[in-house]
Design a protein around this motif. Structure first.
Motif, mmCIF file in Angstrom:
data_model
loop_
_atom_site.group_PDB
_atom_site.id
_atom_site.type_symbol
_atom_site.label_atom_id
_atom_site.label_comp_id
_atom_site.label_asym_id
_atom_site.label_seq_id
_atom_site.Cartn_x
_atom_site.Cartn_y
_atom_site.Cartn_z
ATOM 1 N N THR A 85 0.832 -1.208 0.000
ATOM 2 C CA THR A 85 0.000 0.000 0.000
ATOM 3 C C THR A 85 0.860 1.249 0.000
ATOM 4 O OG1 THR A 85 -1.761 -1.158 1.193
ATOM 5 C CG2 THR A 85 -1.792 1.246 1.255
ATOM 6 N N TRP A 86 1.911 1.239 0.818
ATOM 7 C CA TRP A 86 2.796 2.404 0.891
ATOM 8 C C TRP A 86 3.448 2.702 -0.455
ATOM 9 C CZ3 TRP A 86 8.302 2.112 0.505
ATOM 10 C CH2 TRP A 86 8.941 3.342 0.665
ATOM 11 N N ALA A 87 4.080 1.696 -1.044
ATOM 12 C CA ALA A 87 4.796 1.912 -2.300
ATOM 13 C C ALA A 87 3.842 2.263 -3.437
ATOM 14 C CB ALA A 87 5.605 0.666 -2.654
ATOM 15 N N THR A 88 2.697 1.587 -3.481
ATOM 16 C CA THR A 88 1.745 1.832 -4.566
ATOM 17 C C THR A 88 1.125 3.211 -4.475
ATOM 18 O OG1 THR A 88 1.241 -0.535 -4.664
ATOM 19 C CG2 THR A 88 -0.327 0.971 -5.700
ATOM 20 N N ARG A 89 0.714 3.612 -3.272
ATOM 21 C CA ARG A 89 0.061 4.905 -3.123
ATOM 22 C C ARG A 89 1.033 6.065 -3.311
ATOM 23 N NH1 ARG A 89 -3.800 5.788 -5.120
ATOM 24 N NH2 ARG A 89 -3.748 7.828 -4.116
ATOM 25 N N CYS A 90 2.286 5.889 -2.920
ATOM 26 C CA CYS A 90 3.272 6.958 -3.144
ATOM 27 C C CYS A 90 3.396 7.262 -4.629
ATOM 28 C CB CYS A 90 4.627 6.552 -2.569
ATOM 29 S SG CYS A 90 4.733 6.666 -0.771
ATOM 30 N N PHE A 91 3.456 6.205 -5.442
ATOM 31 C CA PHE A 91 3.585 6.424 -6.881
ATOM 32 C C PHE A 91 2.275 6.892 -7.504
ATOM 33 C CE2 PHE A 91 3.164 4.547 -11.196
ATOM 34 C CZ PHE A 91 3.990 5.452 -11.846
ATOM 35 N N LEU A 92 1.170 6.226 -7.161
ATOM 36 C CA LEU A 92 -0.101 6.573 -7.792
ATOM 37 C C LEU A 92 -0.559 7.979 -7.417
ATOM 38 C CD1 LEU A 92 -2.154 3.253 -7.608
ATOM 39 C CD2 LEU A 92 -0.924 4.243 -9.554
ATOM 40 N N ASN A 93 -0.307 8.398 -6.184
ATOM 41 C CA ASN A 93 -0.699 9.751 -5.801
ATOM 42 C C ASN A 93 0.037 10.790 -6.632
ATOM 43 O OD1 ASN A 93 -0.098 12.291 -3.869
ATOM 44 N ND2 ASN A 93 -2.117 11.456 -3.419
ATOM 45 N N MET A 94 1.327 10.573 -6.834
ATOM 46 C CA MET A 94 2.093 11.516 -7.648
ATOM 47 C C MET A 94 1.694 11.420 -9.116
ATOM 48 S SD MET A 94 6.150 12.199 -7.470
ATOM 49 C CE MET A 94 6.844 13.716 -8.156
ATOM 50 N N HIS A 95 1.410 10.202 -9.567
ATOM 51 C CA HIS A 95 1.011 9.998 -10.960
ATOM 52 C C HIS A 95 -0.349 10.628 -11.243
ATOM 53 C CE1 HIS A 95 0.852 7.994 -14.851
ATOM 54 N NE2 HIS A 95 -0.368 7.584 -14.555
ATOM 55 N N GLU A 96 -1.275 10.498 -10.310
ATOM 56 C CA GLU A 96 -2.617 11.052 -10.494
ATOM 57 C C GLU A 96 -2.593 12.577 -10.577
ATOM 58 O OE1 GLU A 96 -4.584 7.427 -7.833
ATOM 59 O OE2 GLU A 96 -4.359 9.459 -7.016
ATOM 60 N N GLN A 97 -1.692 13.192 -9.822
ATOM 61 C CA GLN A 97 -1.617 14.648 -9.790
ATOM 62 C C GLN A 97 -0.667 15.226 -10.843
ATOM 63 O OE1 GLN A 97 -3.474 16.770 -7.881
ATOM 64 N NE2 GLN A 97 -4.583 14.910 -7.351
#
Length: 226
Positions: A85-97
């Motif tokens: 969850t940590w690794a995925t959300r760090c990337f996806l949050n930056m990717h989404e924005q």
């Protein structure tokens, strides 16, 4: 003979004087002339030096983006759900924005102020790093306080950069958002828009509940033995 000497003297009188490339000292030796060679810096050679800060921000953003992507892609097979969850959300949050930030960042840099865009962009990249640190500390989780510190500032910066550029270019508000404290004024705007979206979702949820009702499975008829 007399005429020949007269011709020689006449030619010598009108002949150009010899050129001396260096001044002579008293003893006749040439004195070295010091010439200073000014080497222009690389920034002076390249056009658009006012965008140097923006380029630095863009490079930093890309480094963080790929760092999070590699962390997400290189998870071990036996990683815990919290680590995933940590690794995925760090990337996806930056990717989404990413689309919102890059569009707002370069629009403001080109059409409003490259210096202000660089300042806000540096803060934005710092919040992306802080986002990963906070979620690491929370073992992949997220809290309201963490969101207010690392997530909401990104929304505020994006909204400020794009809104000020549009206001100045499209509506002639040249001084709009020029104060160094102006980005803080967009914080309550972001919070208000978020709360308003919650109200809208609450109002329209009935529409989706009715649409989903016909897809609900019919409960089985109990076997009464008849």
């Amino acid at each position: 003979m007399h005429r020949f000497a007269l011709v020689i003297s006449t030619v010598a009188a009108f002949a150009p004087a010899p050129r001396i490339s260096r001044p002579l000292s008293r003893v006749g030796a040439p004195v070295p002339v010091a010439t200073a060679r000014v080497q222009p810096t690389l920034a002076a050679k390249l056009p658009g030096a006012e965008f140097d800060g923006c380029v630095a921000v863009q490079g930093s953003w890309l480094a963080v983006y790929y760092g999070y992507m590699w962390l997400s892609a290189s998870l071990p097979s036996d990683a815990s759900e919290n680590q995933k969850t940590w690794a995925t959300r760090c990337f996806l949050n930056m990717h989404e924005q990413a689309p919102a930030f890059l569009a707002a960042f370069w629009t403001h840099a080109i059409f409003a102020s490259p210096a202000r865009a660089a300042q806000c962009g540096a803060v934005y990249v710092a919040t992306r790093v802080l986002y990963g640190i906070q979620r690491f500390h929370l073992k992949g989780g997220m809290s309201v306080n963490a969101g207010l510190v690392s997530t909401v500032p990104g929304y505020v910066i994006n909204l400020y950069l794009m809104t000020t550029a549009v206001a100045r270019r499209c509506f002639g508000k040249v001084g709009f958002g020029a104060s160094k404290w102006a980005p803080l004024a967009f914080f309550p705007v972001c919070v208000s828009l978020f709360l308003l979206s919650g109200v809208v979702n609450e109002k329209i949820k009935g529409q989706f509940e009715d649409a989903n009702a016909k897809f609900r499975p019919v409960p089985p008829v109990p076997d009464t033995g008849c």
